[in-house]
Design a protein around this motif. Structure first.
Motif, PDB file in Angstrom:
ATOM      1  N   GLU A   1      26.913  44.957  50.507  1.00  0.00           N
ATOM      2  CA  GLU A   1      26.763  43.920  49.498  1.00  0.00           C
ATOM      3  C   GLU A   1      25.848  44.366  48.366  1.00  0.00           C
ATOM      4  O   GLU A   1      25.057  45.293  48.527  1.00  0.00           O
ATOM      5  CB  GLU A   1      26.199  42.639  50.121  1.00  0.00           C
ATOM      6  CG  GLU A   1      24.802  42.814  50.676  1.00  0.00           C
ATOM      7  CD  GLU A   1      24.304  41.611  51.468  1.00  0.00           C
ATOM      8  OE1 GLU A   1      25.117  40.734  51.800  1.00  0.00           O
ATOM      9  OE2 GLU A   1      23.099  41.568  51.749  1.00  0.00           O
ATOM     10  N   LEU A   2      26.013  43.691  47.248  1.00  0.00           N
ATOM     11  CA  LEU A   2      25.109  43.849  46.120  1.00  0.00           C
ATOM     12  C   LEU A   2      24.332  42.556  45.963  1.00  0.00           C
ATOM     13  O   LEU A   2      24.895  41.475  46.121  1.00  0.00           O
ATOM     14  CB  LEU A   2      25.877  44.084  44.815  1.00  0.00           C
ATOM     15  CG  LEU A   2      26.603  45.390  44.630  1.00  0.00           C
ATOM     16  CD1 LEU A   2      27.282  45.405  43.266  1.00  0.00           C
ATOM     17  CD2 LEU A   2      25.659  46.560  44.748  1.00  0.00           C
ATOM     18  N   LEU A   3      23.071  42.670  45.629  1.00  0.00           N
ATOM     19  CA  LEU A   3      22.283  41.515  45.246  1.00  0.00           C
ATOM     20  C   LEU A   3      22.091  41.586  43.735  1.00  0.00           C
ATOM     21  O   LEU A   3      21.637  42.615  43.231  1.00  0.00           O
ATOM     22  CB  LEU A   3      20.921  41.522  45.938  1.00  0.00           C
ATOM     23  CG  LEU A   3      20.920  41.497  47.457  1.00  0.00           C
ATOM     24  CD1 LEU A   3      19.488  41.553  47.969  1.00  0.00           C
ATOM     25  CD2 LEU A   3      21.635  40.286  47.982  1.00  0.00           C
ATOM     26  N   VAL A   4      22.471  40.541  43.059  1.00  0.00           N
ATOM     27  CA  VAL A   4      22.276  40.457  41.618  1.00  0.00           C
ATOM     28  C   VAL A   4      21.202  39.399  41.393  1.00  0.00           C
ATOM     29  O   VAL A   4      21.403  38.228  41.688  1.00  0.00           O
ATOM     30  CB  VAL A   4      23.587  40.073  40.900  1.00  0.00           C
ATOM     31  CG1 VAL A   4      23.368  39.998  39.399  1.00  0.00           C
ATOM     32  CG2 VAL A   4      24.697  41.074  41.232  1.00  0.00           C
TER      33      VAL A   4
ATOM     34  N   VAL B   1      26.974  39.614  46.445  1.00  0.00           N
ATOM     35  CA  VAL B   1      28.347  40.036  46.207  1.00  0.00           C
ATOM     36  C   VAL B   1      28.804  40.818  47.427  1.00  0.00           C
ATOM     37  O   VAL B   1      28.330  41.916  47.675  1.00  0.00           O
ATOM     38  CB  VAL B   1      28.447  40.931  44.956  1.00  0.00           C
ATOM     39  CG1 VAL B   1      29.878  41.328  44.676  1.00  0.00           C
ATOM     40  CG2 VAL B   1      27.833  40.229  43.748  1.00  0.00           C
ATOM     41  N   ALA B   2      29.688  40.231  48.210  1.00  0.00           N
ATOM     42  CA  ALA B   2      30.144  40.892  49.433  1.00  0.00           C
ATOM     43  C   ALA B   2      31.447  41.648  49.191  1.00  0.00           C
ATOM     44  O   ALA B   2      32.211  41.315  48.297  1.00  0.00           O
ATOM     45  CB  ALA B   2      30.336  39.861  50.539  1.00  0.00           C
TER      46      ALA B   2
ATOM     47  N   THR C   1      38.980  43.163  45.713  1.00  0.00           N
ATOM     48  CA  THR C   1      38.520  41.783  45.636  1.00  0.00           C
ATOM     49  C   THR C   1      37.195  41.599  46.363  1.00  0.00           C
ATOM     50  O   THR C   1      36.922  42.279  47.348  1.00  0.00           O
ATOM     51  CB  THR C   1      39.565  40.812  46.219  1.00  0.00           C
ATOM     52  OG1 THR C   1      39.874  41.206  47.549  1.00  0.00           O
ATOM     53  CG2 THR C   1      40.821  40.790  45.374  1.00  0.00           C
ATOM     54  N   MET C   2      36.397  40.678  45.839  1.00  0.00           N
ATOM     55  CA  MET C   2      35.051  40.432  46.347  1.00  0.00           C
ATOM     56  C   MET C   2      34.839  38.929  46.486  1.00  0.00           C
ATOM     57  O   MET C   2      35.510  38.152  45.842  1.00  0.00           O
ATOM     58  CB  MET C   2      34.005  40.939  45.342  1.00  0.00           C
ATOM     59  CG  MET C   2      34.311  42.256  44.682  1.00  0.00           C
ATOM     60  SD  MET C   2      34.393  43.565  45.839  1.00  0.00           S
ATOM     61  CE  MET C   2      32.710  43.994  45.949  1.00  0.00           C
ATOM     62  N   ASP C   3      33.896  38.557  47.313  1.00  0.00           N
ATOM     63  CA  ASP C   3      33.412  37.183  47.370  1.00  0.00           C
ATOM     64  C   ASP C   3      32.028  37.151  46.744  1.00  0.00           C
ATOM     65  O   ASP C   3      31.224  38.044  46.987  1.00  0.00           O
ATOM     66  CB  ASP C   3      33.300  36.683  48.809  1.00  0.00           C
ATOM     67  CG  ASP C   3      34.543  35.972  49.290  1.00  0.00           C
ATOM     68  OD1 ASP C   3      35.378  35.582  48.447  1.00  0.00           O
ATOM     69  OD2 ASP C   3      34.687  35.806  50.512  1.00  0.00           O
ATOM     70  N   LEU C   4      31.765  36.120  45.960  1.00  0.00           N
ATOM     71  CA  LEU C   4      30.438  35.902  45.397  1.00  0.00           C
ATOM     72  C   LEU C   4      29.851  34.671  46.061  1.00  0.00           C
ATOM     73  O   LEU C   4      30.480  33.620  46.068  1.00  0.00           O
ATOM     74  CB  LEU C   4      30.518  35.655  43.890  1.00  0.00           C
ATOM     75  CG  LEU C   4      31.088  36.762  43.026  1.00  0.00           C
ATOM     76  CD1 LEU C   4      31.031  36.350  41.567  1.00  0.00           C
ATOM     77  CD2 LEU C   4      30.344  38.061  43.231  1.00  0.00           C
ATOM     78  N   THR C   5      28.688  34.812  46.618  1.00  0.00           N
ATOM     79  CA  THR C   5      28.005  33.685  47.233  1.00  0.00           C
ATOM     80  C   THR C   5      26.704  33.460  46.477  1.00  0.00           C
ATOM     81  O   THR C   5      25.882  34.358  46.415  1.00  0.00           O
ATOM     82  CB  THR C   5      27.694  33.964  48.716  1.00  0.00           C
ATOM     83  OG1 THR C   5      28.907  34.300  49.387  1.00  0.00           O
ATOM     84  CG2 THR C   5      27.047  32.765  49.373  1.00  0.00           C
ATOM     85  N   THR C   6      26.564  32.292  45.874  1.00  0.00           N
ATOM     86  CA  THR C   6      25.333  31.972  45.160  1.00  0.00           C
ATOM     87  C   THR C   6      24.360  31.326  46.129  1.00  0.00           C
ATOM     88  O   THR C   6      24.661  30.309  46.737  1.00  0.00           O
ATOM     89  CB  THR C   6      25.618  31.013  43.993  1.00  0.00           C
ATOM     90  OG1 THR C   6      26.613  31.596  43.153  1.00  0.00           O
ATOM     91  CG2 THR C   6      24.364  30.755  43.183  1.00  0.00           C
TER      92      THR C   6
END
Length: 108
Positions: free
Chosen positions: A82-85, A39-40, A27-32
């Motif tokens: 984290e990923l940056l999209v 994407v943490a 599971t991941m958290d997405l923070t806009t």
């Protein structure tokens, strides 16, 4: 890495997910944020699907104006887990801002 988003919001490239050491079911958290989507690793917002794809929910895609087939820049930040999209429109704005701040004109 630049990768397209499919009609269901999946990032086509799974290699970045693998590079981060993430796996199916995690599971991941997405923070806009203004600009990229962060994407943490920790959280409960979304789950990497059983085939190892990360899916951006519709609400996130709408907020960031990402349509099916759009390409995004995906940057792995392993130090922070984290990923940056980054949507291409945001990347264009970043490049324009850089050029303006350094007085780089359009020299075509």
């Amino acid at each position: 890495m630049v990768t397209p988003i499919d009609r269901d919001g999946r990032l086509a490239a799974r290699s970045v997910v693998t590079l981060m050491g993430w796996s199916a079911g995690q599971t991941m958290d997405l923070t806009t944020e203004p600009g990229p989507i962060v994407v943490a690793r920790t959280g409960r917002t979304v789950r990497i699907n059983r085939r190892g794809f990360l899916r951006l929910p519709l609400a996130v895609r709408r907020t960031c104006r990402i349509a099916p087939g759009d390409r995004v820049l995906v940057v792995a930040n392993q130090r922070h887990g984290e990923l940056l999209v980054v949507p291409m429109a945001v990347l264009d704005d970043m490049v324009d801002a850089y050029r303006r701040s350094h007085d780089i004109g359009d020299e075509r």
